[in-house]
Design an enzyme around this catalytic site. Structure first.
Site, short mmCIF file in Angstrom:
data_model
loop_
_atom_site.label_atom_id
_atom_site.label_comp_id
_atom_site.label_asym_id
_atom_site.label_seq_id
_atom_site.Cartn_x
_atom_site.Cartn_y
_atom_site.Cartn_z
N GLU A 199 0.49 -1.27 -0.14
CA GLU A 199 0.03 -0.22 -0.49
C GLU A 199 1.03 1.41 0.08
OE1 GLU A 199 -3.09 -0.31 3.25
OE2 GLU A 199 -4.25 -1.64 1.88
N GLU A 290 -6.05 -7.51 -2.27
CA GLU A 290 -6.17 -7.98 -0.65
C GLU A 290 -7.45 -7.67 -0.95
OE1 GLU A 290 -4.34 -5.62 2.52
OE2 GLU A 290 -2.57 -6.68 1.91
#
Ligand code: GAL
Length: 997
Positions: A199, A290
């Site tokens: 991320e 995810e």
């Protein structure tokens, strides 16, 4: 792209073009950009705009997240992988936690539970592909987001391209990269993808996306010999770090508020995800690295059972099918099995359990959501047309095909096969709960059809979603349409067996191309039929119980959801090559878990787990299933009315008597000798640093951040030696330990008070009264015991939040500005970064006296200790340590997960306890904050056939003392199991610790 690959793509395109086009739909032709792509380093893992290919085979990668470090028993990995595989997934994504591998800069160790090889080996054995995510930053609710503690005092902004950070990660990347490279698919291993960073999506000014860092890190992985594609997970489809091979993104649309588990976000999965995919990376897989598989829960939270409701079967239906509506062909659910934040793994936002409300519980049991997921995963596994589908009406799905504006329907067309379509229907507002009636008007190969054609209407319950197929091939059967969903199908002995399901009592209609007359061959359900044009037969039914309908060579199993949950399609082998066979050749109904099926000389050998006596229904080729065994036991078989096999397996679950902890012999010792006048802290670290690179500007004459001195986990002790002026009336101190932390303060042997903590505050300034001012010129010591709840994560690049200190932020003597501390001393775990216990790793021990001495370890001789139980406790503030031992005798052939459980103490509630099982710290309990009261301990940490050492630290934070209200062992389930034998994890015994103080 190399020559072979070009050839392969050309072949692929020719084949695709060669397929006949649907007569009714005018779909676009494939263009050259539809070709297969590779990173040029290997050909085993390739991709195009639709999906990944593994060894040339296009496939849905349906993956679940598992963290090896959260299950420190190597011999249990196979069990978890087999459960994931049996559910219909084919991949597992995993983080590697740098901080535990390199706790001291340059000292990298894969010892004990940190060894990754058993994880690779088990995945390969189970037939599970792996996606390695070695960070170096991982987030993951892990202390410092996975960074090593020494990062807190290393100069330079981490997660950027500055030289000091690159120098910091280089050794780790080399070491971990080599392990991953050796286990790549290119070398026969299970690893198919490697993720760089995590991320990399948010920056604090003046920092912004650091392309240099991205480039360097990617190259660092490649330099270790990694050749499989490098990926990254943007936190949302925001177009960051697109220079990796196959970019993808994350999404947690229902959030983490487990205390309101039925409150949903209205927009389950924004359709803008597809537009963003088209904007940033239209030529690669729409990959979601995810997606919410559960939720974490924090100190003071509502517990993981509530997280499992927030993200339960209804959530799975609505949210995952929304992802399917976006043609997502890589989908990883975070977490599929959460595990345990044992030792000091957790960041302050989570407690010991990391169950996550996942499909597989912390103690490896299967939740309802496992069975729901099985339906979705198995459908995708047998639906190759999905892999080349595209959503056609993004942004205009509301009311589409139904005319009901409370519903959204996405049309997914297989633009390569040009035949099949999927209609994903769901509530327009996912937060609402009303039942919606609808009719679907769909284009099919026999023209537009309004379903149901036989009469009545379809219904969608609130918080539900369905995938209706059109012109769907199930073997040689063409399903022209079906409102009931397909769980799986297989062609067995020339018959197409299609497993259809809906919610209990729903009206459904399935139309197939057939000229035969349908008949109900089993079950009490009835059917209505209607002949449609083009030799198509519509069959209407309600999904109640189980009804089997035969139409020519096709068997339709018509099921309600509860029955559908019981079906297991199994492929007879689990090797990586057949990992994604389009059809299972055997379908078995029944059993808690079906791990495998194999056929040898007419015997069908099934293995699996049962929690009750079960009558299986087995749909298998006759020749292959003359006899049936289950876990090696021969079963009596008979034939059902419609030719399938039934076989009953009786189980006996042996009784296991767990020791009654309260009646065991317990020994007790004081674990706070530091406050006695005779105690010497000469061997402690002197806190004497005058400056720091830590962004938290120090206000004290010497730096009092424990991390500066190499103490990064568990309890920390501080001692301030000072000479009194005689006017001190109180000691004021601000301590920082992360949310739910606490601290206690003593002046010499006198208890001054505590901050007992709450679930919110990460630091606290307390003023602790000194009843009688010490004599002028006399020497004294302030002792502070503080909890360290882990370092913060570092999600926002440049924020340096992971460097947030654990220690003393400020202090003063009230009534005496002139009092100076002559010496500050600090200790955490014995050895700090040069930690003692190489097997249990750097985060297992904190700085309690008991831990420094190794009292928590098996084999320590407590003969000289006094008797005493944690349920008796202590009557004043302080720390007591308790030890006992017991034997377990759990027979093999069962999976009986064991946990220890405490109950809330309402009188004298302010205490903290830590629990150690065979030396592994497997629980941290803060009575006044909670919520966790049941602490599972995996077999392998607990010795199921022999001796166990159990220890408890009890820190009473108030002058009235504290005790555990109760403490017991409990069985969380009784399951007959074919899981592989569990080997106990090494649990080295106590030996005299050199220099322990
Ligand atoms: C994601 C992150 C994961 C984990 C998750 C929440 O944003 O990538 O590491 O922290 O959130 O559980």
């Amino acid at each position: 792209m190399n020559f072979l690959l070009i050839l392969y793509s050309l072949l692929h395109l020719t084949l695709a073009h060669g397929l006949s086009r649907h007569p009714l739909r005018n779909r676009r032709q494939l263009s050259a950009t539809d070709g297969i792509q590779s990173n040029g380093l290997q050909n085993n893992v390739t991709w195009d705009k639709y999906s990944y290919f593994v060894n040339g085979k296009r496939l849905m990668l349906f993956s679940g997240e598992v963290h090896p470090y959260r299950l420190p028993v190597a011999s249990l990995y196979l069990d978890v992988f087999q459960k994931i595989k049996a559910m219909g997934m084919n991949a597992v994504s995993f983080y590697v936690f740098w901080g535990i591998l390199e706790p001291k800069k340059g000292d990298i160790s894969f010892e004990g539970f940190r060894d990754l090889q058993p994880f690779f080996d088990a995945a390969k054995k189970a037939g599970i592909y792996l996606i390695a995510r070695p960070g170096p930053y991982i987030n993951a609710e892990t202390t410092a987001g996975g960074f090593p503690g020494w990062g807190t005092y290393t100069p330079g902004i981490w997660r950027t391209s500055n030289a000091s950070y690159i120098d910091a990660y280089t050794g780790y990347i080399k070491a971990v990269g080599a392990k991953i490279a050796a286990n790549e698919i290119t070398k026969g291993g299970p690893v198919i993808l490697v993720q760089s960073e995590n991320e990399y999506s948010g920056w604090q000014a003046p920092y912004s996306e650091d392309y240099e860092y991205e480039k360097k890190l990617k190259q660092a992985f490649i330099d270790t010999g990694i050749t499989v594609p490098i990926t990254t997970n943007d936190a949302w489809p925001g177009g960051h770090y697109t220079s990796v091979d196959v970019y993808g993104y994350d999404s947690y649309p229902n959030g983490f508020d487990c205390s309101h588990p039925t409150t949903w976000k209205s927009d389950a999965v924004p359709e803008s995800f597809w537009s963003a995919h088209q904007q940033y990376t239209p030529n690669i897989v729409n990959a979601v690295y995810e997606f919410q598989g559960g939720a974490f829960d924090g100190w003071g939270g509502s517990g993981y059972d509530t997280c499992a409701v927030l993200t339960g079967p209804e959530f799975e239906r609505v949210f995952y099918k929304n992802e399917i509506a976006m043609s997502t062909t890589f989908l990883n659910l975070y977490m599929i099995f959460g595990g345990t934040n044992w030792g000091g793994i957790a960041h302050p936002g989570v407690y010991t359990s990391y169950d996550y409300g996942s499909a597989i519980t912390e103690d490896r049991r299967l939740r309802d959501k496992y069975y729901e997921l099985k339906l979705i995963a198995n459908f995708l596994a047998v639906s190759p047309a999905y892999l080349t589908s595209r959503p056609q009406n993004v942004g205009s799905s509301q009311g589409a095909f139904t005319g009901n504006s409370a519903l959204k329907t996405t049309q997914l067309l297989d633009v390569v096969g040009n035949k099949t379509a999927f209609y994903v229907i769901r509530p327009a507002d996912a937060s609402l709960n009303a039942v919606q009636q609808y009719k679907l008007t769909l284009p099919t190969s026999i023209g537009n059809v309004t379903i149901p054609t036989v009469g009545g209407t379809l219904a969608l319950n609130g918080k539900d979603s369905k995938i209706h197929v059109v012109d769907y091939a199930a073997g040689s059967t063409t399903v022209v349409y079906s409102s009931a969903e397909i769980a799986t199908w297989a062609t067995i002995d020339g018959k197409d067996v299609i497993i259809l399901y809906g919610s209990a009592g729903e009206l459904h209609e399935t139309a197939i191309k057939s000229s035969s007359t349908p008949s109900v061959v089993s079950g009490s359900g009835t059917i209505k039929t209607k002949s449609l044009s083009g030799g198509v037969l519509a069959i209407q039914y309600t999904t109640t119980g189980q009804t089997v309908v035969q139409v020519g060579n096709t068997l339709l199993y018509v099921l309600d959801r509860a029955n559908a949950y019981q079906f297991w399609p199994v492929t007879p082998t689990s090797s990586l090559n057949t990992i994604h066979a389009d059809t299972g050749s055997v379908i078995v109904k029944g059993g808690y878990l079906l791990r495998s099926a194999s056929t040898i000389s007419g015997t069908l050998a099934l293995t699996g787990d049962l929690n009750s006596t079960t009558t299986f229904e087995i749909i298998a080729p006759t020749a292959a299933a003359q006899k049936v065994t289950f876990n090696g036991e021969s079963l009596d078989v008979s034939k059902s009315s419609h030719g399938t096999i039934t076989a009953k397996k009786t189980i006996t679950l042996p009784d296991v008597k767990l020791p009654d902890l309260s009646s065991l012999t317990w020994k007790k010792a004081d674990s706070l000798p530091e406050i006695s006048p005779s105690y010497s802290d000469a061997a402690w670290t002197t806190a004497n640093r005058a400056s720091t690179v830590n962004p938290t500007t120090p206000t004290t004459p010497v730096i009092l951040y424990a991390g500066e001195y190499g103490y990064h986990t568990g309890n920390i002790l501080w001692r301030a030696h000072f000479t009194a002026t005689g006017t001190e009336t109180a000691f004021k101190v601000k301590v920082m330990g992360g949310s739910a932390f606490g601290y206690s303060v003593w002046l010499d042997s006198t208890f001054l008070g505590s901050w007992e903590g709450d679930s919110v505050r990460q630091d606290y300034e307390g003023t602790f009264k000194i009843a009688t001012s010490p004599k002028k010129g006399s020497s004294h010591v302030i002792t502070i015991l503080q909890d360290h709840m882990g370092y913060e994560e570092d999600w926002i690049v440049g924020s340096e939040t992971f460097k947030g200190p654990r220690g003393i932020i400020s202090y003063s003597f009230v009534g005496s500005t002139g009092t100076k501390v002559d010496t500050w001393k600090v200790t955490g775990n014995l050895g700090g970064e040069s930690y003692v216990d190489k097997t249990r790793g750097p985060l297992n021990e904190g700085g309690l006296f008991a831990e420094r001495q190794g009292w928590h370890l098996p084999g320590f001789d407590d003969a000289s200790w006094v008797p005493g139980k944690p349920t008796e406790g202590i009557s004043s503030a302080g720390v007591a340590f308790y030890r006992t031992s017991f034997k377990l005798d759990v027979p093999s052939g069962v999976d009986y997960p064991i946990a220890f459980a405490v109950s809330n103490s309402t009188t004298n509630p302010h205490y903290r306890a830590q629990f150690y099982v065979n030396g592994y710290q497997f629980g941290k309990y803060v009575n006044s904050i909670g919520p966790q009261k049941v602490f599972p301990v995996p077999q392998g940490i607990l010795n199921y056939q022999g001796d166990n050492t159990f220890a408890v630290s009890l820190w009473a934070e108030k002058a009235t003392g504290a005790k555990l209200n109760s403490l017991k062992l409990q069985l969380n389930a009784k399951i007959e199991s074919s899981m592989a034998k569990v080997a106990s994890q090494p649990a080295p015994a106590w030996s005299q610790r050199k220099g322990a103080y």
